[in-house]
Design an enzyme around this catalytic site. Sequence first.
Site, PDB file in Angstrom:
ATOM      1  N   LYS A 197       0.830  -1.223   0.000  1.00  0.00           N
ATOM      2  CA  LYS A 197       0.000   0.000   0.000  1.00  0.00           C
ATOM      3  C   LYS A 197       0.861   1.270   0.000  1.00  0.00           C
ATOM      4  O   LYS A 197       0.606   2.191  -0.760  1.00  0.00           O
ATOM      5  CB  LYS A 197      -0.943   0.039   1.224  1.00  0.00           C
ATOM      6  CG  LYS A 197      -1.972  -1.077   1.259  1.00  0.00           C
ATOM      7  CD  LYS A 197      -2.972  -0.891   2.374  1.00  0.00           C
ATOM      8  CE  LYS A 197      -2.366  -0.925   3.763  1.00  0.00           C
ATOM      9  NZ  LYS A 197      -1.757  -2.216   4.146  1.00  0.00           N
ATOM     10  N   ARG A 209      11.753  -5.488   4.689  1.00  0.00           N
ATOM     11  CA  ARG A 209      11.498  -4.066   4.457  1.00  0.00           C
ATOM     12  C   ARG A 209      12.366  -3.187   5.368  1.00  0.00           C
ATOM     13  O   ARG A 209      12.608  -3.513   6.522  1.00  0.00           O
ATOM     14  CB  ARG A 209      10.010  -3.775   4.752  1.00  0.00           C
ATOM     15  CG  ARG A 209       9.657  -2.317   4.577  1.00  0.00           C
ATOM     16  CD  ARG A 209       8.210  -2.128   4.269  1.00  0.00           C
ATOM     17  NE  ARG A 209       7.349  -2.346   5.428  1.00  0.00           N
ATOM     18  CZ  ARG A 209       6.024  -2.248   5.369  1.00  0.00           C
ATOM     19  NH1 ARG A 209       5.413  -1.973   4.231  1.00  0.00           N
ATOM     20  NH2 ARG A 209       5.290  -2.438   6.446  1.00  0.00           N
ATOM     21  N   ARG A 226      11.286  -1.366  11.234  1.00  0.00           N
ATOM     22  CA  ARG A 226      10.302  -0.817  12.172  1.00  0.00           C
ATOM     23  C   ARG A 226      10.133  -1.706  13.404  1.00  0.00           C
ATOM     24  O   ARG A 226      10.299  -2.914  13.328  1.00  0.00           O
ATOM     25  CB  ARG A 226       8.941  -0.674  11.460  1.00  0.00           C
ATOM     26  CG  ARG A 226       8.879   0.535  10.578  1.00  0.00           C
ATOM     27  CD  ARG A 226       7.712   0.565   9.622  1.00  0.00           C
ATOM     28  NE  ARG A 226       6.476  -0.029  10.122  1.00  0.00           N
ATOM     29  CZ  ARG A 226       5.345  -0.052   9.408  1.00  0.00           C
ATOM     30  NH1 ARG A 226       5.305   0.496   8.208  1.00  0.00           N
ATOM     31  NH2 ARG A 226       4.256  -0.605   9.887  1.00  0.00           N
ATOM     32  N   ARG A 269      -9.539   0.785   8.803  1.00  0.00           N
ATOM     33  CA  ARG A 269      -8.972  -0.518   9.179  1.00  0.00           C
ATOM     34  C   ARG A 269     -10.019  -1.408   9.856  1.00  0.00           C
ATOM     35  O   ARG A 269      -9.740  -2.569  10.118  1.00  0.00           O
ATOM     36  CB  ARG A 269      -7.913  -0.303  10.226  1.00  0.00           C
ATOM     37  CG  ARG A 269      -6.439  -0.161   9.927  1.00  0.00           C
ATOM     38  CD  ARG A 269      -5.755  -1.116   9.091  1.00  0.00           C
ATOM     39  NE  ARG A 269      -4.412  -1.429   9.559  1.00  0.00           N
ATOM     40  CZ  ARG A 269      -3.332  -0.682   9.344  1.00  0.00           C
ATOM     41  NH1 ARG A 269      -3.407   0.445   8.686  1.00  0.00           N
ATOM     42  NH2 ARG A 269      -2.164  -1.083   9.794  1.00  0.00           N
ATOM     43  N   ARG A 311      -0.069  -8.644  13.567  1.00  0.00           N
ATOM     44  CA  ARG A 311      -0.668  -7.688  12.618  1.00  0.00           C
ATOM     45  C   ARG A 311      -1.469  -8.422  11.548  1.00  0.00           C
ATOM     46  O   ARG A 311      -2.530  -7.968  11.150  1.00  0.00           O
ATOM     47  CB  ARG A 311       0.431  -6.839  11.958  1.00  0.00           C
ATOM     48  CG  ARG A 311       0.927  -5.741  12.870  1.00  0.00           C
ATOM     49  CD  ARG A 311       2.233  -5.179  12.387  1.00  0.00           C
ATOM     50  NE  ARG A 311       2.118  -4.420  11.156  1.00  0.00           N
ATOM     51  CZ  ARG A 311       3.124  -4.199  10.312  1.00  0.00           C
ATOM     52  NH1 ARG A 311       4.324  -4.691  10.566  1.00  0.00           N
ATOM     53  NH2 ARG A 311       2.940  -3.488   9.234  1.00  0.00           N
TER      54      ARG A 311
HETATM   55  P1  AMP Z   1       0.720   0.666   9.011  1.00  0.00           P
HETATM   56  O1  AMP Z   1       1.938   1.469   8.752  1.00  0.00           O
HETATM   57  O2  AMP Z   1      -0.467   1.132   8.199  1.00  0.00           O
HETATM   58  O3  AMP Z   1       0.946  -0.807   8.905  1.00  0.00           O
HETATM   59  O4  AMP Z   1       0.308   0.955  10.545  1.00  0.00           O
HETATM   60  C1  AMP Z   1       1.181   0.656  11.609  1.00  0.00           C
HETATM   61  C2  AMP Z   1       0.390   0.539  12.893  1.00  0.00           C
HETATM   62  O5  AMP Z   1      -0.281   1.788  13.158  1.00  0.00           O
HETATM   63  C3  AMP Z   1      -0.706  -0.492  12.882  1.00  0.00           C
HETATM   64  O6  AMP Z   1      -0.232  -1.793  13.191  1.00  0.00           O
HETATM   65  C4  AMP Z   1      -1.640   0.055  13.955  1.00  0.00           C
HETATM   66  O7  AMP Z   1      -1.134  -0.184  15.256  1.00  0.00           O
HETATM   67  C5  AMP Z   1      -1.574   1.554  13.721  1.00  0.00           C
HETATM   68  N1  AMP Z   1      -2.599   2.014  12.734  1.00  0.00           N
HETATM   69  C6  AMP Z   1      -2.364   2.567  11.505  1.00  0.00           C
HETATM   70  N2  AMP Z   1      -3.510   2.883  10.899  1.00  0.00           N
HETATM   71  C7  AMP Z   1      -4.514   2.533  11.751  1.00  0.00           C
HETATM   72  C8  AMP Z   1      -5.933   2.599  11.691  1.00  0.00           C
HETATM   73  N3  AMP Z   1      -6.572   3.095  10.617  1.00  0.00           N
HETATM   74  N4  AMP Z   1      -6.636   2.142  12.765  1.00  0.00           N
HETATM   75  C9  AMP Z   1      -6.018   1.654  13.857  1.00  0.00           C
HETATM   76  N5  AMP Z   1      -4.687   1.539  13.976  1.00  0.00           N
HETATM   77  C10 AMP Z   1      -3.922   1.981  12.937  1.00  0.00           C
END
Ligand code: AMP
Length: 215
Positions: free
Chosen positions: A13, A127, A162, A88, A173
């Site tokens: 994404k 990554r 990360r 999400r 996740r």
């Molecule tokens: P990502 O970079 O999109 O994988 O997001 C990293 C982390 O941020 C996720 O594992 C969640 O803990 C938090 N996060 C990001 N976007 C959301 C969302 N829309 N709702 C809830 N938690 C989020």
Amino acid sequence: MKIILLGAPGVGKGTIAKLLTEFDGSVQISTGDILRSAVKEGNALGKKAKEYMDRGDLVPDSLIMDIMEARLQEPDCQNGFILDGFPRTIPQAEELAKLLARLKIKLDFVANLDAPREVILDRLTTRRTCCNLSCQAIYNIKNNPPKEDGACRLCNHQTIQRDDETEEAITNRLETYNLKTAPLSGFYEKVGLLKTFLSLSAKDTIAEIKKALKA
Ligand code: AMP
């Protein structure tokens, strides 16, 4: 364009969103990037979000909706936006539908990115992300590595793995995704907004998304 990118962590994404911003000036809105910046700055939002993120759990919907309500009304969103990592959960999708109706914004479609599980796992463990908050470029140590010393090829800051890319957090996740986020494809299919794209090569996926935008 006004689109949502849907798909499992590691499906691409972030990479696809960054490439799409070069297409027509639409902005990438990544709730993950916004939260990581808040954690790094150590502000109130970051303090609330950190423990959920480190475990690979979702941050509470109310926190996310506050962020998005403000973000979607910033002037740069008028040219268009690519939502990356939001919504999400079904409650976030329901709240977003109400918010967009209130702001009189119509989405083009929801791009559901799909890739086999082995590809996703491999991408997540290999990554690397630039630690510079205003860059956050994404690399892959196998097929798109940073410089030899690990520095970002765009801004020269160090690239890092990360905190939520440990094996345990990745497993959590992906489970959270299957439980809470995967049902969103049914939600958007019902309202006729869902389009699914195979996400193996970023170049091919971008071409398909552009074709769908023109159609
Ligand atoms: P990502 O970079 O999109 O994988 O997001 C990293 C982390 O941020 C996720 O594992 C969640 O803990 C938090 N996060 C990001 N976007 C959301 C969302 N829309 N709702 C809830 N938690 C989020």
